[in-house]
Design a protein around this motif. Structure first.
Motif, short mmCIF file in Angstrom:
data_model
loop_
_atom_site.label_atom_id
_atom_site.label_comp_id
_atom_site.label_asym_id
_atom_site.label_seq_id
_atom_site.Cartn_x
_atom_site.Cartn_y
_atom_site.Cartn_z
N ARG A 1 0.85 -1.19 0.00
CA ARG A 1 0.00 0.00 0.00
C ARG A 1 0.88 1.23 0.00
O ARG A 1 1.83 1.32 0.79
N ASN A 2 0.59 2.19 -0.87
CA ASN A 2 1.35 3.45 -0.97
C ASN A 2 2.86 3.21 -1.10
O ASN A 2 3.66 3.84 -0.43
N ASN A 3 3.23 2.26 -1.93
CA ASN A 3 4.63 1.89 -2.16
C ASN A 3 5.36 1.48 -0.87
O ASN A 3 6.55 1.69 -0.72
N GLU A 4 4.63 0.86 0.05
CA GLU A 4 5.20 0.31 1.27
C GLU A 4 4.65 -1.10 1.45
O GLU A 4 3.48 -1.36 1.15
N ALA A 5 5.49 -2.00 1.91
CA ALA A 5 5.06 -3.38 2.15
C ALA A 5 4.61 -3.52 3.61
O ALA A 5 5.31 -3.07 4.52
N TRP A 6 3.44 -4.11 3.82
CA TRP A 6 2.88 -4.31 5.15
C TRP A 6 2.54 -5.77 5.34
O TRP A 6 1.98 -6.41 4.44
N ILE A 7 2.85 -6.31 6.51
CA ILE A 7 2.48 -7.68 6.84
C ILE A 7 1.27 -7.64 7.76
O ILE A 7 1.24 -6.90 8.74
#
Length: 156
Positions: free
Chosen positions: A55-61
């Motif tokens: 999301r928004n060029n960020e990786a989230w787990i």
């Protein structure tokens, strides 16, 4: 805890190998709050239902369960909160490109502590069909039988 060249596996997603074909793996750092690292070092983490979203060029787990630390009192954290993964922009774009293809998803495979920092091994994976899973089970069983026969032959 002294920082050395230790790499201790704390959690492993065993179901991932059964449900997915792992195409590629990438090591990522993880952003943690307060007592989470203490809980993780105690091995109180589960990757079973976890997945990774960009999301928004960020990786989230998401859905990674980190149990609250026993001595953490009011400073404890939400066990299922989304945690940010630390990746280079190039790696995120590569993952994003892979997930645009049909059937690919990003899943966590292992969590370990390396040189004092928590790391997550993530994999770009393609889901297996039911017949693929059966085929893998047959291969495993055949390999076990071969090893048993070889071991029995060596004893004589």
């Amino acid at each position: 805890m002294a920082k050395g060249n230790d790499q201790r596996v704390l959690a492993q997603n065993k179901k991932a190998g059964h449900d997915y074909f792992i195409e590629e793996t990438i090591e990522a750092g993880i952003v943690l709050q307060g007592t989470e690292i203490k809980s993780i070092r105690n091995g109180k983490v589960q990757l079973r239902d976890a997945f990774i979203r960009i999301r928004n060029n960020e990786a989230w787990i998401s859905n990674m369960h980190v149990s609250p630390y026993e001595q953490g009192n009011r400073f404890n954290h939400d066990p299922l909160r989304a945690r940010k993964l630390l990746l280079h922009k190039k790696q995120i774009n590569q993952l994003l490109g892979k997930t645009k293809e049909e059937g690919f998803s990003i899943i966590p495979l292992k969590m370990y502590v390396k040189n004092g920092y928590a790391k997550v091994l993530i994999g770009v994976a393609k889901g297996k069909k039911k017949y693929d899973k059966r085929e893998d089970l047959k291969k495993k069983e055949h390999k076990r039988e071969m090893e048993r026969a070889f071991k029995a032959k060596q004893q004589y």
